[in-house]
Design a protein around this motif. Structure first.
Motif, PDB file in Angstrom:
ATOM      1  N   ILE A   1     -13.887   8.912  -1.954  1.00 55.79           N
ATOM      2  CA  ILE A   1     -13.133   8.462  -1.295  1.00 55.79           C
ATOM      3  C   ILE A   1     -12.242   8.508  -0.945  1.00 55.79           C
ATOM      4  O   ILE A   1     -11.673   8.390  -1.552  1.00 55.79           O
ATOM      5  N   GLN A   2     -11.527   9.354  -0.046  1.00 58.84           N
ATOM      6  CA  GLN A   2      -9.868   9.612   0.874  1.00 58.84           C
ATOM      7  C   GLN A   2      -9.839   8.546   1.936  1.00 58.84           C
ATOM      8  O   GLN A   2      -9.620   8.401   2.734  1.00 58.84           O
ATOM      9  N   TRP A   3      -8.440   8.435   1.960  1.00 61.33           N
ATOM     10  CA  TRP A   3      -7.581   8.286   2.428  1.00 61.33           C
ATOM     11  C   TRP A   3      -6.014   8.150   2.784  1.00 61.33           C
ATOM     12  O   TRP A   3      -5.131   9.533   2.052  1.00 61.33           O
ATOM     13  N   ARG A   4      -5.540   8.058   3.779  1.00 61.08           N
ATOM     14  CA  ARG A   4      -3.892   8.870   3.248  1.00 61.08           C
ATOM     15  C   ARG A   4      -3.147   7.418   3.738  1.00 61.08           C
ATOM     16  O   ARG A   4      -3.524   5.798   4.582  1.00 61.08           O
ATOM     17  N   PHE A   5      -1.553   7.234   4.146  1.00 65.43           N
ATOM     18  CA  PHE A   5      -0.440   6.491   4.455  1.00 65.43           C
ATOM     19  C   PHE A   5      -1.196   6.221   6.220  1.00 65.43           C
ATOM     20  O   PHE A   5      -1.683   7.400   6.852  1.00 65.43           O
ATOM     21  N   ALA A   6      -0.592   4.704   6.288  1.00 62.32           N
ATOM     22  CA  ALA A   6      -0.376   5.230   8.027  1.00 62.32           C
ATOM     23  C   ALA A   6       0.294   5.659   8.364  1.00 62.32           C
ATOM     24  O   ALA A   6       1.270   5.771   9.018  1.00 62.32           O
ATOM     25  N   ASP A   7       0.100   5.374  10.433  1.00 65.56           N
ATOM     26  CA  ASP A   7       1.523   6.692  10.699  1.00 65.56           C
ATOM     27  C   ASP A   7       2.768   5.173  11.349  1.00 65.56           C
ATOM     28  O   ASP A   7       2.647   5.296  12.296  1.00 65.56           O
ATOM     29  N   VAL A   8       2.835   4.665  10.361  1.00 63.85           N
ATOM     30  CA  VAL A   8       4.174   3.750  10.782  1.00 63.85           C
ATOM     31  C   VAL A   8       5.230   3.247  10.258  1.00 63.85           C
ATOM     32  O   VAL A   8       4.892   4.237   8.383  1.00 63.85           O
ATOM     33  N   GLU A   9       6.632   3.543  10.784  1.00 65.00           N
ATOM     34  CA  GLU A   9       7.555   2.766   9.281  1.00 65.00           C
ATOM     35  C   GLU A   9       7.158   2.314   8.579  1.00 65.00           C
ATOM     36  O   GLU A   9       6.884   1.372   8.603  1.00 65.00           O
ATOM     37  N   GLY A  10       8.146   2.432   6.774  1.00 73.43           N
ATOM     38  CA  GLY A  10       7.505   1.352   6.020  1.00 73.43           C
ATOM     39  C   GLY A  10       7.747   1.881   4.805  1.00 73.43           C
ATOM     40  O   GLY A  10       7.633   3.094   4.643  1.00 73.43           O
ATOM     41  N   GLU A  11       6.944   0.913   4.060  1.00 78.22           N
ATOM     42  CA  GLU A  11       7.326   1.110   2.474  1.00 78.22           C
ATOM     43  C   GLU A  11       6.063   1.408   2.266  1.00 78.22           C
ATOM     44  O   GLU A  11       4.853   1.149   2.829  1.00 78.22           O
ATOM     45  N   ARG A  12       6.073   2.391   1.455  1.00 76.56           N
ATOM     46  CA  ARG A  12       4.732   3.367   0.878  1.00 76.56           C
ATOM     47  C   ARG A  12       3.708   2.536  -0.004  1.00 76.56           C
ATOM     48  O   ARG A  12       4.502   2.082  -1.623  1.00 76.56           O
ATOM     49  N   PRO A  13       2.368   2.322  -0.285  1.00 76.64           N
ATOM     50  CA  PRO A  13       2.248   1.950  -1.897  1.00 76.64           C
ATOM     51  C   PRO A  13       2.153   2.827  -2.499  1.00 76.64           C
ATOM     52  O   PRO A  13       2.473   4.370  -2.281  1.00 76.64           O
ATOM     53  N   VAL A  14       1.850   2.580  -3.509  1.00 72.46           N
ATOM     54  CA  VAL A  14       2.042   3.601  -4.922  1.00 72.46           C
ATOM     55  C   VAL A  14       1.163   2.964  -5.830  1.00 72.46           C
ATOM     56  O   VAL A  14       0.534   4.159  -6.257  1.00 72.46           O
ATOM     57  N   ARG A  15      -0.268   2.010  -5.777  1.00 73.91           N
ATOM     58  CA  ARG A  15      -1.016   1.643  -5.862  1.00 73.91           C
ATOM     59  C   ARG A  15      -2.330   1.145  -5.269  1.00 73.91           C
ATOM     60  O   ARG A  15      -1.768   1.114  -4.358  1.00 73.91           O
ATOM     61  N   TYR A  16      -3.330   1.136  -5.711  1.00 69.10           N
ATOM     62  CA  TYR A  16      -4.990   0.806  -4.460  1.00 69.10           C
ATOM     63  C   TYR A  16      -5.802   0.515  -4.901  1.00 69.10           C
ATOM     64  O   TYR A  16      -5.539   0.977  -6.523  1.00 69.10           O
ATOM     65  N   LYS A  17      -6.588  -0.777  -4.123  1.00 68.82           N
ATOM     66  CA  LYS A  17      -7.992  -0.970  -4.633  1.00 68.82           C
ATOM     67  C   LYS A  17      -8.337  -0.881  -3.255  1.00 68.82           C
ATOM     68  O   LYS A  17      -8.286  -1.018  -2.744  1.00 68.82           O
ATOM     69  N   VAL A  18      -9.908  -0.514  -3.500  1.00 70.76           N
ATOM     70  CA  VAL A  18     -10.528  -0.258  -2.651  1.00 70.76           C
ATOM     71  C   VAL A  18     -12.196  -1.247  -3.211  1.00 70.76           C
ATOM     72  O   VAL A  18     -12.007  -1.616  -4.392  1.00 70.76           O
ATOM     73  N   TYR A  19     -12.342  -1.570  -1.687  1.00 71.98           N
ATOM     74  CA  TYR A  19     -12.755  -2.805  -1.935  1.00 71.98           C
ATOM     75  C   TYR A  19     -14.072  -2.699  -1.105  1.00 71.98           C
ATOM     76  O   TYR A  19     -14.558  -1.396  -0.050  1.00 71.98           O
ATOM     77  N   TRP A  20     -15.335  -3.003  -1.731  1.00 75.39           N
ATOM     78  CA  TRP A  20     -16.853  -2.039  -1.170  1.00 75.39           C
ATOM     79  C   TRP A  20     -18.007  -2.914  -1.334  1.00 75.39           C
ATOM     80  O   TRP A  20     -18.474  -4.115  -1.398  1.00 75.39           O
ATOM     81  N   ASN A  65       3.037  -6.164  -4.228  1.00 80.40           N
ATOM     82  CA  ASN A  65       2.979  -6.908  -3.254  1.00 80.40           C
ATOM     83  C   ASN A  65       1.986  -5.878  -1.987  1.00 80.40           C
ATOM     84  O   ASN A  65       1.539  -4.625  -2.123  1.00 80.40           O
ATOM     85  N   ALA A  66       1.212  -6.863  -2.195  1.00 81.40           N
ATOM     86  CA  ALA A  66      -0.538  -5.964  -1.307  1.00 81.40           C
ATOM     87  C   ALA A  66      -0.189  -6.273   0.046  1.00 81.40           C
ATOM     88  O   ALA A  66       0.336  -6.847   0.770  1.00 81.40           O
ATOM     89  N   SER A  67      -0.542  -5.215   0.569  1.00 82.71           N
ATOM     90  CA  SER A  67      -0.938  -4.184   1.755  1.00 82.71           C
ATOM     91  C   SER A  67      -1.868  -5.218   2.977  1.00 82.71           C
ATOM     92  O   SER A  67      -2.721  -5.579   1.876  1.00 82.71           O
ATOM     93  N   PRO A  68      -1.859  -5.697   4.245  1.00 84.11           N
ATOM     94  CA  PRO A  68      -2.892  -5.626   4.394  1.00 84.11           C
ATOM     95  C   PRO A  68      -4.038  -4.927   4.219  1.00 84.11           C
ATOM     96  O   PRO A  68      -4.144  -3.796   4.185  1.00 84.11           O
ATOM     97  N   PRO A  69      -5.242  -5.069   4.738  1.00 84.85           N
ATOM     98  CA  PRO A  69      -6.621  -4.178   3.856  1.00 84.85           C
ATOM     99  C   PRO A  69      -6.773  -3.464   5.053  1.00 84.85           C
ATOM    100  O   PRO A  69      -6.007  -3.083   6.383  1.00 84.85           O
ATOM    101  N   SER A  70      -7.003  -2.089   4.914  1.00 85.48           N
ATOM    102  CA  SER A  70      -7.143  -0.736   5.508  1.00 85.48           C
ATOM    103  C   SER A  70      -8.154  -1.831   6.944  1.00 85.48           C
ATOM    104  O   SER A  70      -9.068  -2.381   6.843  1.00 85.48           O
TER     105      SER A  70
END
Length: 189
Positions: A1-20, A65-70
């Motif tokens: 599973i691959q993802w990319r940064f959102a096309d919005v301004e702001g802070e970018r994540p440095v770690r991730y967690k995938v939920y399934w 700090n956690a982002s909202p879910p993708s």
């Protein structure tokens, strides 16, 4: 599973967690499973039954700090290699002459499988070119002769990948290829 940064301004994540989950994920805390924290923008999903799954990713900044879910993405997961069967047009053991070899797969393949035959007592296998004759079916004519074979059981090996890149590499399902090139002897009296 691959993802990319959102096309919005702001802070970018440095770690991730995938939920399934096999059902749509409305709340990530209720998801059936979750990955360990990963630093990459990819994660290998494995070890689950073959079926549809739903996925969401949450990013974390350096302060945790956690982002909202993708957005949610669904995909069919298949990690089962194809099953390859082999058939011969003659009963075993086979003698000199043309032998029709047929391979069949239980599912579509990415490409024509490779077939090799390693005769008894020979170090190197013989590559046997296959031609597709029907969906999921390939055939070849293999010439059994004293020049290429010895009497005994030949090792038949197939390599194939299904459309999900699952690899089959090994002995196909079917009878052993047994060769008998011993000529009968007789005495006149």
């Amino acid at each position: 599973i691959q993802w990319r940064f959102a096309d919005v301004e702001g802070e970018r994540p440095v770690r991730y967690k995938v939920y399934w989950d096999p059902n749509p994920i409305t709340d990530v805390s209720l998801a059936l499973g979750a990955s360990d924290i990963t630093l990459e923008q990819s994660w290998a999903f494995e070890g689950q039954p073959n079926q549809d799954y739903y996925f969401r990713v949450v990013g974390f900044d350096a302060a945790n700090n956690a982002s909202p879910p993708s957005n949610e993405v669904t995909a069919f997961f298949d990690d089962t290699p194809p099953v390859i069967d082999v058939f011969y047009d003659k009963p075993m053991p086979v003698g000199s002459g043309d032998l029709l070899i047929t391979l069949q797969s239980n599912e579509p393949l990415k490409a024509t499988p490779s077939l090799t035959i390693k005769p008894e007592g020979r170090r190197l296998p013989i590559a046997v070119p296959l031609s597709e004759t029907a969906p999921q079916t390939w055939e070849a004519i293999f010439v059994v002769s004293d020049a290429s074979m010895r009497s005994g059981t030949a090792e038949v090996l197939v390599t194939a990948r299904d459309e999900d890149s699952n690899l089959f590499s090994g002995v196909p399902v079917g009878p052993d290829l047994v060769v008998d090139l011993t000529r009968p002897t007789g005495i006149l009296r």
